[in-house]
Design a protein around this motif. Structure first.
Motif, PDB file in Angstrom:
ATOM      1  N   ASN A  51     -23.232  -4.517  18.209  1.00 48.09           N
ATOM      2  CA  ASN A  51     -22.813  -3.894  16.962  1.00 48.09           C
ATOM      3  C   ASN A  51     -21.355  -3.458  17.003  1.00 48.09           C
ATOM      4  O   ASN A  51     -20.734  -3.294  15.959  1.00 48.09           O
ATOM      5  CB  ASN A  51     -23.664  -2.659  16.672  1.00 48.09           C
ATOM      6  N   ASP A  52     -20.837  -3.211  18.215  1.00 48.98           N
ATOM      7  CA  ASP A  52     -19.504  -2.610  18.275  1.00 48.98           C
ATOM      8  C   ASP A  52     -18.423  -3.687  18.227  1.00 48.98           C
ATOM      9  O   ASP A  52     -18.708  -4.879  18.106  1.00 48.98           O
ATOM     10  CB  ASP A  52     -19.377  -1.724  19.524  1.00 48.98           C
ATOM     11  N   ASP A  53     -17.201  -3.260  18.298  1.00 53.02           N
ATOM     12  CA  ASP A  53     -16.084  -4.184  18.117  1.00 53.02           C
ATOM     13  C   ASP A  53     -15.476  -4.624  19.440  1.00 53.02           C
ATOM     14  O   ASP A  53     -14.366  -5.124  19.483  1.00 53.02           O
ATOM     15  CB  ASP A  53     -15.013  -3.542  17.228  1.00 53.02           C
ATOM     16  N   ALA A  69     -28.369  -3.020  19.979  1.00 48.27           N
ATOM     17  CA  ALA A  69     -27.477  -1.968  20.506  1.00 48.27           C
ATOM     18  C   ALA A  69     -27.310  -2.068  22.014  1.00 48.27           C
ATOM     19  O   ALA A  69     -26.591  -1.292  22.625  1.00 48.27           O
ATOM     20  CB  ALA A  69     -28.012  -0.592  20.130  1.00 48.27           C
ATOM     21  N   ASN A 113     -31.639   1.585  13.462  1.00 51.29           N
ATOM     22  CA  ASN A 113     -31.557   0.963  14.783  1.00 51.29           C
ATOM     23  C   ASN A 113     -30.391  -0.003  14.809  1.00 51.29           C
ATOM     24  O   ASN A 113     -30.498  -1.073  14.248  1.00 51.29           O
ATOM     25  CB  ASN A 113     -32.886   0.247  15.064  1.00 51.29           C
ATOM     26  N   SER A 152     -14.541   0.740  19.969  1.00 53.66           N
ATOM     27  CA  SER A 152     -13.712   0.730  21.167  1.00 53.66           C
ATOM     28  C   SER A 152     -12.695   1.873  21.173  1.00 53.66           C
ATOM     29  O   SER A 152     -12.304   2.341  22.241  1.00 53.66           O
ATOM     30  CB  SER A 152     -12.995  -0.609  21.291  1.00 53.66           C
ATOM     31  N   ASP A 158     -10.863   1.138  26.522  1.00 55.76           N
ATOM     32  CA  ASP A 158     -11.546   1.584  25.299  1.00 55.76           C
ATOM     33  C   ASP A 158     -12.706   2.512  25.646  1.00 55.76           C
ATOM     34  O   ASP A 158     -12.952   2.811  26.815  1.00 55.76           O
ATOM     35  CB  ASP A 158     -12.021   0.386  24.462  1.00 55.76           C
ATOM     36  N   ALA A 159     -13.391   2.947  24.646  1.00 57.05           N
ATOM     37  CA  ALA A 159     -14.413   3.976  24.839  1.00 57.05           C
ATOM     38  C   ALA A 159     -15.775   3.385  25.189  1.00 57.05           C
ATOM     39  O   ALA A 159     -16.761   4.099  25.253  1.00 57.05           O
ATOM     40  CB  ALA A 159     -14.525   4.805  23.558  1.00 57.05           C
ATOM     41  N   ILE A 160     -15.816   2.069  25.374  1.00 54.91           N
ATOM     42  CA  ILE A 160     -17.106   1.426  25.611  1.00 54.91           C
ATOM     43  C   ILE A 160     -17.228   1.063  27.085  1.00 54.91           C
ATOM     44  O   ILE A 160     -16.350   0.419  27.657  1.00 54.91           O
ATOM     45  CB  ILE A 160     -17.229   0.179  24.724  1.00 54.91           C
ATOM     46  N   SER A 183     -22.572 -10.366  11.559  1.00 55.74           N
ATOM     47  CA  SER A 183     -22.744  -9.463  10.416  1.00 55.74           C
ATOM     48  C   SER A 183     -23.072  -8.038  10.831  1.00 55.74           C
ATOM     49  O   SER A 183     -23.153  -7.153   9.995  1.00 55.74           O
ATOM     50  CB  SER A 183     -23.880  -9.976   9.525  1.00 55.74           C
ATOM     51  N   LEU A 184     -23.292  -7.825  12.139  1.00 55.70           N
ATOM     52  CA  LEU A 184     -23.757  -6.509  12.558  1.00 55.70           C
ATOM     53  C   LEU A 184     -22.706  -5.425  12.388  1.00 55.70           C
ATOM     54  O   LEU A 184     -23.008  -4.249  12.482  1.00 55.70           O
ATOM     55  CB  LEU A 184     -24.229  -6.547  14.018  1.00 55.70           C
ATOM     56  N   GLY A 185     -21.465  -5.796  12.159  1.00 55.08           N
ATOM     57  CA  GLY A 185     -20.468  -4.771  11.873  1.00 55.08           C
ATOM     58  C   GLY A 185     -19.234  -4.870  12.739  1.00 55.08           C
ATOM     59  O   GLY A 185     -18.180  -4.339  12.400  1.00 55.08           O
ATOM     60  N   GLY A 186     -19.340  -5.566  13.860  1.00 57.29           N
ATOM     61  CA  GLY A 186     -18.181  -5.648  14.727  1.00 57.29           C
ATOM     62  C   GLY A 186     -17.481  -7.001  14.662  1.00 57.29           C
ATOM     63  O   GLY A 186     -16.455  -7.212  15.299  1.00 57.29           O
ATOM     64  N   ASN A 220     -23.624  -4.135  23.755  1.00 56.08           N
ATOM     65  CA  ASN A 220     -23.952  -3.725  22.404  1.00 56.08           C
ATOM     66  C   ASN A 220     -23.274  -4.713  21.458  1.00 56.08           C
ATOM     67  O   ASN A 220     -22.057  -4.891  21.504  1.00 56.08           O
ATOM     68  CB  ASN A 220     -23.443  -2.294  22.175  1.00 56.08           C
ATOM     69  N   THR A 266      -8.935   6.752  28.969  1.00 59.28           N
ATOM     70  CA  THR A 266      -9.652   7.166  27.759  1.00 59.28           C
ATOM     71  C   THR A 266     -10.130   8.603  27.816  1.00 59.28           C
ATOM     72  O   THR A 266     -10.494   9.176  26.804  1.00 59.28           O
ATOM     73  CB  THR A 266     -10.885   6.277  27.530  1.00 59.28           C
ATOM     74  N   SER A 309     -33.873  -4.294  19.939  1.00 58.78           N
ATOM     75  CA  SER A 309     -34.241  -4.823  18.620  1.00 58.78           C
ATOM     76  C   SER A 309     -33.145  -4.563  17.600  1.00 58.78           C
ATOM     77  O   SER A 309     -33.019  -5.283  16.622  1.00 58.78           O
ATOM     78  CB  SER A 309     -35.567  -4.227  18.154  1.00 58.78           C
ATOM     79  N   GLY A 310     -32.352  -3.519  17.808  1.00 58.57           N
ATOM     80  CA  GLY A 310     -31.246  -3.254  16.897  1.00 58.57           C
ATOM     81  C   GLY A 310     -29.940  -3.817  17.418  1.00 58.57           C
ATOM     82  O   GLY A 310     -28.877  -3.512  16.894  1.00 58.57           O
TER      83      GLY A 310
END
Lengths: 523, 287
Positions: free
Chosen positions: B139-141, B130, A413, A420, B237-239, B282-285, B137, B196, B127-128
């Protein structure tokens, strides 16, 4: 006459009866009648002393053996470290997920018991069982303080006085001290023994240590001192299981009825009257020494732990009488049945020991004696084979086991994240298990999906496909790993990829086959 | 009781109770059993005096030991708080960047932040983390207001468009339904999508680019890459926060929707917000 006349009248006759014989059993519930085992002397008694010395020695001394494992691990040879979930056994260190080695040892113990029982009967019960060993130890104390059988019986029946109180208090105090030492030795297996001993003395050891010692003191004292044979007879499941594992070729302690009966207290008179009598002079020595309170002459019984003290007692009497030893002996049931058949003319007549003796009084060659080849019959060999196979498997598993392991958990999850630039990123929880007490540098690499890149959060900067990760000794290093696949290369995700952990210096390697998730439309 | 009666078969005395000729043998319990029973009775009496036990009309008796499970929980909570105090003190005196640089502190903050997130943030961001349509979201950048630790902290602490917080993040897209014709909006949407992916009407892209330069570039930038100063999203961008495709772009131009995030500093306090920022980073982005 066939028999040697009784030359010495020095055989002591004991006025005793078995406590636990079936024929004297009363109602369903009856107060326990005390057993006062007499001290036996002989080869089996000596063997039991030896077993007691070795087993107690192992139990009490093992935690004090030191074993140098370097700065990052405890230097106790045998240590169950519950706090950090490690089990140390000399050169072996076991992690929790390797606990099957211990399970394997238990399987071996099980088959070992089958093996020993089918070969030599209930040797475990008679010699090695902790209950037997500690009861023996407690009896040594009891004898030392209160004297042997007769003195103890007199003391027990006598009125309470200063002497009785002094003896009883001393005895129970020593028993409790042995119990405390037993519980005390147990806790040393779970912590560094010297420092735990110091903190036990200064009263700042953890409460669990004191309660463990307390419980084991109580059980040792109650089981070994107070309950004794009742533990074997009423509480322990082993006698039932072991009895089921015996067959007609297993060794059991046997009263050789075919030469002992008809027993006579007055062998001389009977001989003079030309009556046929057996070797048993009904001296009851076998009953008096029995710690289980049975009469072995009643035949095979549940209570018998095959400790063979009755053999020692009877052999001593036979020596005094100048007769052959072995009226009570370790024998197989098949030998016993064959000899009984010989003595009873195939069961058609009462036992007549003259049928098993030749004219010179020696045993006829039709009498069957223990044949040691019987020990190595197929059943025993199969048990031995399985036992050895499990042991060999464990040994190979132990020598070949990995000291580097990789556990990977794919993030659920979210299952994927669109970046992007349209590329997709998956997250993984990677755990590197460095199972040796040394610092290492592990290379973490991805293989497959050539366009994908990896990022290790907090450890290394930048994207790449391989990173060198420093891992601490004997620890799990958790890493958050992100793998990104560019939009143009989504087709590669079909194949998935591998995460590889490798120690270049030792060639240890672990691989995880990972999936890569994409948005549904991209598939 | 009637006269003593001894059962013939067992030789045991009977209790004198008889039903249809069946008599009850008087076999007393073993002594150890009876004594254990007495011991439990004594224990129960002592327990009833020492601990809360007797239900009264409104509440139970207090017990002389003054024990209460609620008090025990608060003791345990205090102990747990005390155990964390060292870390929390450090977090209080460090900047978010410093927390992230300290590996041990970072791990503590990530796990603490994760549980704070699940209680306070998961309702909107999932909860994630996302997100969903209209809910970013994490998690993304892509960062509307910046993905550096301090920027994330600022966003969480003061919220977005949270009335009553002077430092809150504010941006507002004007509705273009009055300023642009439907055709112009079609053209703009075609241009934005073309950045895009393939637009449905490629011939509109050129005109759309012009309309975009005239009306949208002041916030979203000439290259449509957005502007974090103003919280203007990157359109190249793609988001797609407010939905993907030309219709969604047109809908946002006509009647723009603006999400609102509360300011969390007054509710959760500085340490919790810092831990949340470390977790989100810390989620990655995180940048």
């Amino acid at each position: 006459m066939l028999h040697q006349p009784v030359t010495k009248a020095s055989v002591e006759r004991l006025d005793t009866g078995p406590v636990n014989a079936a024929r004297v059993r009363g109602p369903l519930y009856e107060k326990r009648r005390k057993i006062f085992p007499k001290r036996a002397e002989g080869r089996f008694r000596r063997f039991k002393w030896l077993v007691m010395l070795v087993t107690l020695g192992i139990y009490y001394l093992t935690p004090w053996i030191r074993w140098d494992r370097g700065a990052h691990a405890p230097d106790q040879a045998v240590l169950v470290d519950l706090a950090s979930r490690r089990f140390y056994f000399f050169f072996i260190e076991i992690w929790p997920q390797e606990f099957f080695f211990v399970a394997g040892l238990l399987v071996m113990a099980g088959f070992g018991l089958f093996l020993v029982t089918s070969a030599v009967g209930r040797a475990w019960c008679g010699y090695a069982c902790p209950q037997t060993v500690w009861v023996d130890l407690f009896l040594v104390v009891e004898r030392f303080i209160e004297g042997d059988r007769n003195a103890r019986m007199r003391l027990d029946a006598g009125p309470w006085g200063l002497d009785k109180i002094r003896k009883r208090v001393t005895k129970h105090a020593i028993w409790l001290a042995i119990g405390a030492a037993t519980g005390g030795a147990w806790v040393f297996y779970f912590a560094d023994a010297p420092s735990l001993l110091a903190s036990l003395v200064t009263l700042d050891a953890p409460p669990v240590a004191y309660s463990t010692i307390g419980i084991l003191t109580a059980t040792t004292y109650v089981f070994g001192g107070l309950m004794r044979e009742q533990v074997c007879t009423y509480m322990c499941p082993w006698p039932r299981i072991q009895a089921a594992m015996l067959d007609e070729n297993s060794l059991v302690v046997t009263y050789n009825e075919w030469r002992g009966e008809p027993r006579s207290r007055h062998a001389k008179k009977a001989a003079a009257a030309a009556e046929v009598v057996g070797d048993c002079v009904d001296c009851n020595a076998c009953v008096a020494v029995c710690p289980m309170g049975i009469d072995i002459r009643d035949g095979q019984q549940l209570e018998c732990i095959t400790c063979a003290l009755c053999i020692d007692a009877c052999d001593g009497v036979m020596d005094k009488l100048g007769r052959e030893r072995g009226l009570i002996s370790y024998a197989t049931l098949s030998d016993y049945a064959a000899n009984t058949s010989l003595a009873t003319s195939g069961g058609t007549a009462p036992i007549n020991p003259t049928r098993v003796r030749d004219a010179d009084g020696a045993f006829s060659d039709k009498v069957r004696h223990l044949n040691w080849r019987i020990i190595f019959r197929p059943r025993v060999l199969i048990y031995f084979g399985v036992w050895a196979l499990v042991g060999l498997g464990l040994l190979i598993g132990l020598l070949a086991r990995d000291r580097l392991e990789l556990n990977v958990l794919h993030d659920r999850n979210p299952q994927f994240v669109v970046e992007s630039d349209g590329s997709v990123r998956n997250g993984y929880m990677v755990k590197l298990l460095n199972m040796i007490p040394e610092q290492r540098t592990i290379s973490l690499t991805i293989e497959g999906m050539p366009a994908a890149t990896m990022r290790v959060a907090g450890q290394a900067t930048g994207d790449g496909r391989s990173f060198a990760i420093g891992v601490e000794p004997d620890k799990v290093t958790p890493l958050k790993v992100f793998v990104t696949l560019p939009k143009a290369s989504f087709a590669e995700a079909e194949e998935g990829f591998s995460i590889i952990a490798e120690d270049p210096s030792s060639d240890e390697r672990d691989v995880y086959q990972a999936n890569f998730n994409l948005p549904g439309a991209a598939r | 009781m009637a006269d003593k009666h001894i059962d013939e078969i067992s030789g045991v005395e009977t209790t004198g109770h008889e039903w249809d000729g069946i008599r009850e043998l008087n076999n007393p319990m073993p002594r150890w059993w009876v004594y254990s029973f007495y011991a439990t009775v004594i224990w129960a009496v002592g327990y009833a005096i020492a601990y809360p036990s007797w239900p009264m009309l409104t509440e139970a008796t207090k017990g002389v030991l003054g024990y209460s499970s609620r008090a025990e929980v608060s003791v345990e909570l205090a102990a747990a708080k005390a155990a964390q105090a060292g870390n929390l003190d450090q977090i209080a005196s460090s900047s978010v960047e410093e927390i992230i640089a300290d590996r041990q502190l970072q791990q503590f903050a990530v796990s603490a932040g994760a549980s704070i997130f699940k209680v306070n943030c998961a309702q909107c961001h999932g909860s994630g983390a996302a997100g969903g349509q209209g809910f970013p979201n994490l998690n993304d950048d892509e960062w509307l207001w910046g993905g550096k630790p301090e920027e994330i902290y600022q966003t969480i602490a003061h919220g977005v468009r949270h009335a009553g917080d002077g430092e809150t993040r504010v941006s507002e897209m004007p509705p273009f339904s009055d300023m642009l014709t439907p055709e112009q909006m079609q053209q703009t949407a075609a241009y934005v999508v073309s950045l895009t992916q393939a637009p449905s009407q490629p011939h509109l892209v050129e005109q759309g680019k012009q309309v975009f330069a005239d009306n949208c570039a002041s916030c979203h930038g000439t290259d449509a890459k957005g502007n974090r100063e103003m919280g203007a999203p990157n359109l190249a961008d793609a988001i797609w926060l407010k939905g993907e495709g030309e219709q969604a772009v047109i809908a946002q131009m006509k009647t723009p929707k603006h999400g609102v995030m509360p300011a969390w500093l007054p509710r959760l306090g500085d340490e919790a917000v810092k831990q949340l920022a470390v977790f989100v980073h810390s989620l990655g982005g995180g940048e």
